[in-house]
Design a protein around this motif. Structure first.
Motif, PDB file in Angstrom:
ATOM      1  N   MET A 116      34.502 -40.517 -35.952  1.00 59.00           N
ATOM      2  CA  MET A 116      34.974 -40.340 -34.556  1.00 59.00           C
ATOM      3  C   MET A 116      35.345 -38.910 -34.359  1.00 59.00           C
ATOM      4  N   SER A 117      34.184 -38.067 -34.282  1.00 54.12           N
ATOM      5  CA  SER A 117      34.585 -36.676 -34.312  1.00 54.12           C
ATOM      6  C   SER A 117      35.036 -36.184 -32.974  1.00 54.12           C
ATOM      7  N   ILE A 118      35.938 -35.305 -32.940  1.00 54.53           N
ATOM      8  CA  ILE A 118      36.385 -34.706 -31.270  1.00 54.53           C
ATOM      9  C   ILE A 118      35.909 -33.285 -31.474  1.00 54.53           C
ATOM     10  N   ASP A 119      34.934 -32.662 -32.206  1.00 55.86           N
ATOM     11  CA  ASP A 119      34.571 -31.385 -32.179  1.00 55.86           C
ATOM     12  C   ASP A 119      33.477 -31.322 -30.806  1.00 55.86           C
ATOM     13  N   ARG A 120      33.997 -29.999 -30.369  1.00 58.71           N
ATOM     14  CA  ARG A 120      33.276 -29.703 -29.061  1.00 58.71           C
ATOM     15  C   ARG A 120      31.865 -29.220 -29.131  1.00 58.71           C
ATOM     16  N   SER A 121      31.408 -28.689 -30.415  1.00 59.20           N
ATOM     17  CA  SER A 121      30.345 -28.105 -30.898  1.00 59.20           C
ATOM     18  C   SER A 121      29.237 -29.252 -31.567  1.00 59.20           C
ATOM     19  N   LYS A 122      28.494 -29.785 -30.704  1.00 65.53           N
ATOM     20  CA  LYS A 122      27.621 -30.745 -31.214  1.00 65.53           C
ATOM     21  C   LYS A 122      26.595 -30.177 -32.316  1.00 65.53           C
ATOM     22  N   SER A 123      26.452 -29.054 -32.181  1.00 68.16           N
ATOM     23  CA  SER A 123      25.355 -28.531 -33.215  1.00 68.16           C
ATOM     24  C   SER A 123      26.210 -28.334 -34.588  1.00 68.16           C
ATOM     25  N   LYS A 124      27.305 -27.805 -34.499  1.00 68.46           N
ATOM     26  CA  LYS A 124      28.202 -27.645 -35.674  1.00 68.46           C
ATOM     27  C   LYS A 124      28.585 -29.180 -36.406  1.00 68.46           C
ATOM     28  N   TRP A 125      28.745 -29.906 -35.554  1.00 70.84           N
ATOM     29  CA  TRP A 125      29.004 -31.475 -36.030  1.00 70.84           C
ATOM     30  C   TRP A 125      27.711 -31.873 -36.723  1.00 70.84           C
ATOM     31  N   GLU A 126      26.366 -31.823 -35.919  1.00 67.68           N
ATOM     32  CA  GLU A 126      25.344 -32.299 -36.511  1.00 67.68           C
ATOM     33  C   GLU A 126      24.959 -31.674 -37.817  1.00 67.68           C
ATOM     34  N   THR A 127      24.973 -30.247 -37.554  1.00 69.67           N
ATOM     35  CA  THR A 127      24.819 -29.590 -39.117  1.00 69.67           C
ATOM     36  C   THR A 127      25.564 -30.006 -40.195  1.00 69.67           C
ATOM     37  N   TYR A 128      27.122 -30.055 -39.978  1.00 73.32           N
ATOM     38  CA  TYR A 128      27.836 -30.523 -40.937  1.00 73.32           C
ATOM     39  C   TYR A 128      27.461 -31.934 -41.464  1.00 73.32           C
ATOM     40  N   LEU A 129      27.258 -32.978 -40.723  1.00 79.57           N
ATOM     41  CA  LEU A 129      26.860 -34.297 -41.287  1.00 79.57           C
ATOM     42  C   LEU A 129      25.557 -33.993 -42.136  1.00 79.57           C
ATOM     43  N   LYS A 130      24.605 -33.302 -41.686  1.00 76.32           N
ATOM     44  CA  LYS A 130      23.355 -33.320 -42.413  1.00 76.32           C
ATOM     45  C   LYS A 130      23.449 -32.360 -43.832  1.00 76.32           C
ATOM     46  N   THR A 131      24.363 -31.448 -43.615  1.00 71.18           N
ATOM     47  CA  THR A 131      24.393 -30.563 -44.844  1.00 71.18           C
ATOM     48  C   THR A 131      24.934 -31.357 -45.957  1.00 71.18           C
ATOM     49  N   HIS A 132      26.160 -32.034 -45.417  1.00 70.91           N
ATOM     50  CA  HIS A 132      26.554 -32.757 -46.464  1.00 70.91           C
ATOM     51  C   HIS A 132      26.077 -34.213 -46.816  1.00 70.91           C
ATOM     52  N   GLN A 133      25.002 -34.751 -46.176  1.00 66.69           N
ATOM     53  CA  GLN A 133      24.381 -35.678 -46.401  1.00 66.69           C
ATOM     54  C   GLN A 133      25.451 -36.981 -46.082  1.00 66.69           C
ATOM     55  N   TYR A 134      26.012 -36.889 -45.050  1.00 60.70           N
ATOM     56  CA  TYR A 134      27.247 -37.985 -44.729  1.00 60.70           C
ATOM     57  C   TYR A 134      26.400 -38.923 -43.521  1.00 60.70           C
ATOM     58  N   ASN A 135      25.872 -39.974 -44.346  1.00 61.81           N
ATOM     59  CA  ASN A 135      24.987 -40.967 -43.674  1.00 61.81           C
ATOM     60  C   ASN A 135      25.678 -42.061 -43.073  1.00 61.81           C
ATOM     61  N   TRP A 136      27.116 -42.138 -43.060  1.00 61.83           N
ATOM     62  CA  TRP A 136      27.618 -43.132 -42.505  1.00 61.83           C
ATOM     63  C   TRP A 136      27.826 -42.992 -40.970  1.00 61.83           C
ATOM     64  N   THR A 137      27.850 -44.194 -40.239  1.00 68.07           N
ATOM     65  CA  THR A 137      27.770 -44.098 -38.705  1.00 68.07           C
ATOM     66  C   THR A 137      28.706 -42.950 -38.108  1.00 68.07           C
ATOM     67  N   ASN A 138      28.121 -42.008 -37.411  1.00 67.71           N
ATOM     68  CA  ASN A 138      29.448 -40.887 -36.950  1.00 67.71           C
ATOM     69  C   ASN A 138      28.821 -40.734 -35.347  1.00 67.71           C
ATOM     70  N   TYR A 139      30.064 -40.636 -34.660  1.00 69.00           N
ATOM     71  CA  TYR A 139      29.791 -40.555 -33.153  1.00 69.00           C
ATOM     72  C   TYR A 139      30.937 -39.370 -32.940  1.00 69.00           C
ATOM     73  N   ASN A 140      30.386 -38.699 -31.553  1.00 69.98           N
ATOM     74  CA  ASN A 140      31.043 -37.601 -31.145  1.00 69.98           C
ATOM     75  C   ASN A 140      31.305 -38.192 -29.452  1.00 69.98           C
ATOM     76  N   GLN A 141      32.401 -37.582 -28.754  1.00 72.77           N
ATOM     77  CA  GLN A 141      32.567 -37.959 -27.250  1.00 72.77           C
ATOM     78  C   GLN A 141      32.515 -36.423 -26.616  1.00 72.77           C
ATOM     79  N   PHE A 142      32.355 -35.614 -26.944  1.00 72.87           N
ATOM     80  CA  PHE A 142      32.407 -34.182 -26.244  1.00 72.87           C
ATOM     81  C   PHE A 142      31.337 -34.518 -24.987  1.00 72.87           C
ATOM     82  N   GLY A 143      31.962 -34.184 -23.867  1.00 75.52           N
ATOM     83  CA  GLY A 143      31.164 -34.152 -22.518  1.00 75.52           C
ATOM     84  C   GLY A 143      31.458 -35.364 -21.938  1.00 75.52           C
TER      85      GLY A 143
END
Length: 180
Positions: free
Chosen positions: A105-132
């Protein structure tokens, strides 16, 4: 002098009297209840919230029967959060029990940085963000320390909360909340 300074800080910054949370470091008998928004909150109604997915969609969370969920509240600039992701990744890779699910449950405000972080590290468990979104789960739970891990059952009942993934996982395993 230190004691006097601490005394002044306590006087100047009083603790909210209507907020109870006991971060239980490693003990499996934590049964404290959140009191948030002037109501006792011991169950999360996930239907009230919308979440962003890492592939750019919006969704609600539906919990599956007979599963236990460990909710990981985190953000990118939180060093302990990022460090715990390595532990979560190791757990996911060697996971023995399919009835325990980790949900980021990320609280990050930058969806692109959040998405890049998950892809870069290959963290494939379910992840959500509530920005906006106006209604956010972490704010309603009044989470102020990160990472925070909340263990819930399939009905959304809050069973445990801690600040380390290993403590949340130990609680689930020691309490025998799921069977294979």
């Amino acid at each position: 002098m230190k004691n006097f300074t601490l005394f002044l800080l306590i006087l100047l910054f009083p603790v909210k009297q209507d907020f109870k949370i006991n971060f239980n470091f490693g003990k499996a008998d934590n049964s404290e209840t959140f009191q948030a928004k002037n109501q006792y909150l011991n169950t999360i109604d996930f239907s009230k919230y919308k979440f962003n997915t890492s592939d750019g969609k919006q969704t609600n969370i539906t919990l599956e029967e007979e599963k236990i969920y460990i909710l990981d509240f985190w953000y990118l600039e939180c060093a302990p959060c990022v460090k715990d992701h390595e532990v979560i990744a190791e757990y996911i890779d060697t996971k023995k029990n399919k009835k325990i699910e980790v949900i980021g449950m990320s609280i990050d405000r930058s969806k692109s940085k959040w998405e890049t972080y998950l892809k870069t590290h290959q963290y494939n468990w379910t992840n959500y963000n509530q920005f906006g979104f106006n209604e956010t789960l972490y704010k309603n739970l009044e989470i102020q320390l990160f990472p925070t891990y909340i263990v819930v059952n399939s009905k959304g009942n809050i069973l445990h909360k801690s600040n380390r993934f290993k403590h949340a996982l130990s609680f689930v395993e020691e309490a025998n909340l799921v069977t294979d």
